[in-house]
Scaffold this motif. Structure first.
Motif, PDB file in Angstrom:
ATOM      1  N   ALA A  86      18.988  45.218 -61.456  1.00 10.53           N
ATOM      2  CA  ALA A  86      18.321  44.703 -62.657  1.00 10.53           C
ATOM      3  C   ALA A  86      18.115  43.194 -62.651  1.00 10.53           C
ATOM      4  O   ALA A  86      17.471  42.661 -63.554  1.00 10.53           O
ATOM      5  CB  ALA A  86      19.129  45.102 -63.896  1.00 10.53           C
ATOM      6  N   THR A  87      18.676  42.481 -61.684  1.00  7.74           N
ATOM      7  CA  THR A  87      18.540  41.018 -61.643  1.00  7.74           C
ATOM      8  C   THR A  87      18.516  40.561 -60.196  1.00  7.74           C
ATOM      9  O   THR A  87      19.000  41.282 -59.310  1.00  7.74           O
ATOM     10  CB  THR A  87      19.724  40.334 -62.373  1.00  7.74           C
ATOM     11  OG1 THR A  87      19.537  38.911 -62.337  1.00  7.74           O
ATOM     12  CG2 THR A  87      21.064  40.677 -61.769  1.00  7.74           C
ATOM     13  N   ARG A  88      17.973  39.403 -59.959  1.00  5.53           N
ATOM     14  CA  ARG A  88      18.041  38.824 -58.605  1.00  5.53           C
ATOM     15  C   ARG A  88      19.238  37.881 -58.491  1.00  5.53           C
ATOM     16  O   ARG A  88      19.560  37.403 -57.410  1.00  5.53           O
ATOM     17  CB  ARG A  88      16.736  38.089 -58.246  1.00  5.53           C
ATOM     18  CG  ARG A  88      15.524  39.004 -58.219  1.00  5.53           C
ATOM     19  CD  ARG A  88      15.417  39.907 -56.985  1.00  5.53           C
ATOM     20  NE  ARG A  88      16.499  40.816 -56.748  1.00  5.53           N
ATOM     21  CZ  ARG A  88      16.545  42.101 -57.173  1.00  5.53           C
ATOM     22  NH1 ARG A  88      15.579  42.608 -57.867  1.00  5.53           N
ATOM     23  NH2 ARG A  88      17.566  42.856 -56.888  1.00  5.53           N
ATOM     24  N   ALA A  89      19.896  37.598 -59.594  1.00 12.92           N
ATOM     25  CA  ALA A  89      21.094  36.756 -59.545  1.00 12.92           C
ATOM     26  C   ALA A  89      22.231  37.531 -58.871  1.00 12.92           C
ATOM     27  O   ALA A  89      22.241  38.763 -58.907  1.00 12.92           O
ATOM     28  CB  ALA A  89      21.492  36.360 -60.962  1.00 12.92           C
ATOM     29  N   PRO A  90      23.193  36.845 -58.259  1.00 15.76           N
ATOM     30  CA  PRO A  90      24.364  37.548 -57.725  1.00 15.76           C
ATOM     31  C   PRO A  90      25.151  38.214 -58.857  1.00 15.76           C
ATOM     32  O   PRO A  90      25.295  37.631 -59.933  1.00 15.76           O
ATOM     33  CB  PRO A  90      25.204  36.446 -57.074  1.00 15.76           C
ATOM     34  CG  PRO A  90      24.378  35.216 -57.072  1.00 15.76           C
ATOM     35  CD  PRO A  90      23.281  35.394 -58.066  1.00 15.76           C
ATOM     36  N   VAL A  91      25.622  39.425 -58.622  1.00 11.93           N
ATOM     37  CA  VAL A  91      26.437  40.154 -59.602  1.00 11.93           C
ATOM     38  C   VAL A  91      27.775  40.483 -58.939  1.00 11.93           C
ATOM     39  O   VAL A  91      27.804  41.074 -57.857  1.00 11.93           O
ATOM     40  CB  VAL A  91      25.759  41.460 -60.059  1.00 11.93           C
ATOM     41  CG1 VAL A  91      26.611  42.150 -61.131  1.00 11.93           C
ATOM     42  CG2 VAL A  91      24.354  41.192 -60.587  1.00 11.93           C
TER      43      VAL A  91
END
Ligand code: 2AL
Length: 245
Positions: A86-91
């Motif tokens: 759902a995001t391109r940020a690191p999770v």
């Protein structure tokens, strides 16, 4: 950087405590925003709880404010793969972060967690992430998640002696060199346990904050190619309709 912390359970007090723990670990330039699902279990202590909580994490990701990294603050890492789609940020999930951190400072570690029935959830994650050869044992204390915050008249957590005893037994029985705390709600116990036990004690919340800062500093994003590509657009039915892509 903006770090979004999702507490996958719906207990506001715990969300607030996790935000405090994360802020204590964060670098000066890191701004922590904490949230929790609008539905789901008060605590996560089994597969059913975890399944509903994972949907709650997906809900929060669907309406997430701007962020540079995301932290899922429950030791079962519920909804971690969905959040990465759902995001391109690191999770970062706190279990995965803690296993990595423990592996940097010991040849083998033990996990001390809450309800014995949740040990299998940690064991499944160890296999999924490939840490089964670094973890020498997962130990339940049968302390309910929401009882971790109960304190005596002096403000000392009532569970501390029991968790210390379980950790001592684990270190001896497993011949391990570090303890991973198997619940987000144990974050506030980490420093005291490390002093008492004399070995590295890893709280996944602070480990995930520091690893998230490192990944953002390295300008690493979640891969948009392949498995973690954005979800395919399609209608979702019923209560999940607002979550569709
Ligand atoms: C957890 C946790 O970290 N938060 C929660 O509600 N349940 N996991 C656990 N093993 O107790």
């Amino acid at each position: 950087m903006n770090l979004l912390l999702i507490n996958p359970n719906t207990t506001q007090r715990m969300t607030d405590a996790l935000a405090t723990a994360a802020r204590a670990a964060a670098a000066p330039g890191t701004c922590i925003t904490a949230c929790q699902p609008s539905f789901g279990p008060a605590s996560i202590e089994g597969f059913f709880d975890e399944t509903i909580a994972a949907a709650g994490v997906a809900e929060q990701m669907r309406h997430a404010p701007a962020h540079d990294a995301v932290l899922i603050a429950c030791f079962g890492d519920p909804g971690l793969d969905a959040a990465r789609e759902a995001t391109r940020a690191p999770v970062l999930g706190i279990a995965e972060a803690a296993f990595h951190a423990a592996s940097f400072v010991s040849t083998g570690f033990s996990v001390v967690t809450t309800m014995t029935r949740t040990c299998v959830i940690a064991e499944h994650l160890l296999h999924k992430y490939g840490f089964e050869r670094r973890c020498r044992g997962v130990h339940g204390t049968d302390i309910p998640v929401l009882a971790l915050e109960h304190c005596d008249a002096q403000g000392q957590p009532l569970c501390l002696p029991q968790i210390e005893a379980a950790a001592r037994a684990a270190l001896a029985q497993d011949r391990s060199g570090a303890i991973v705390l198997g619940c987000a709600g144990m974050a506030g116990l980490c420093a005291a346990l490390q002093v008492r036990l004399g070995v590295p004690v890893i709280d996944g919340v602070s480990a995930a904050v520091k690893l998230a800062e490192a990944l953002v500093g390295l300008k690493l994003t979640t891969s948009a190619v392949g498995d973690y590509a954005l979800p395919l657009p399609k209608p979702y039915a019923g209560w999940a309709q607002p979550l569709s892509w």
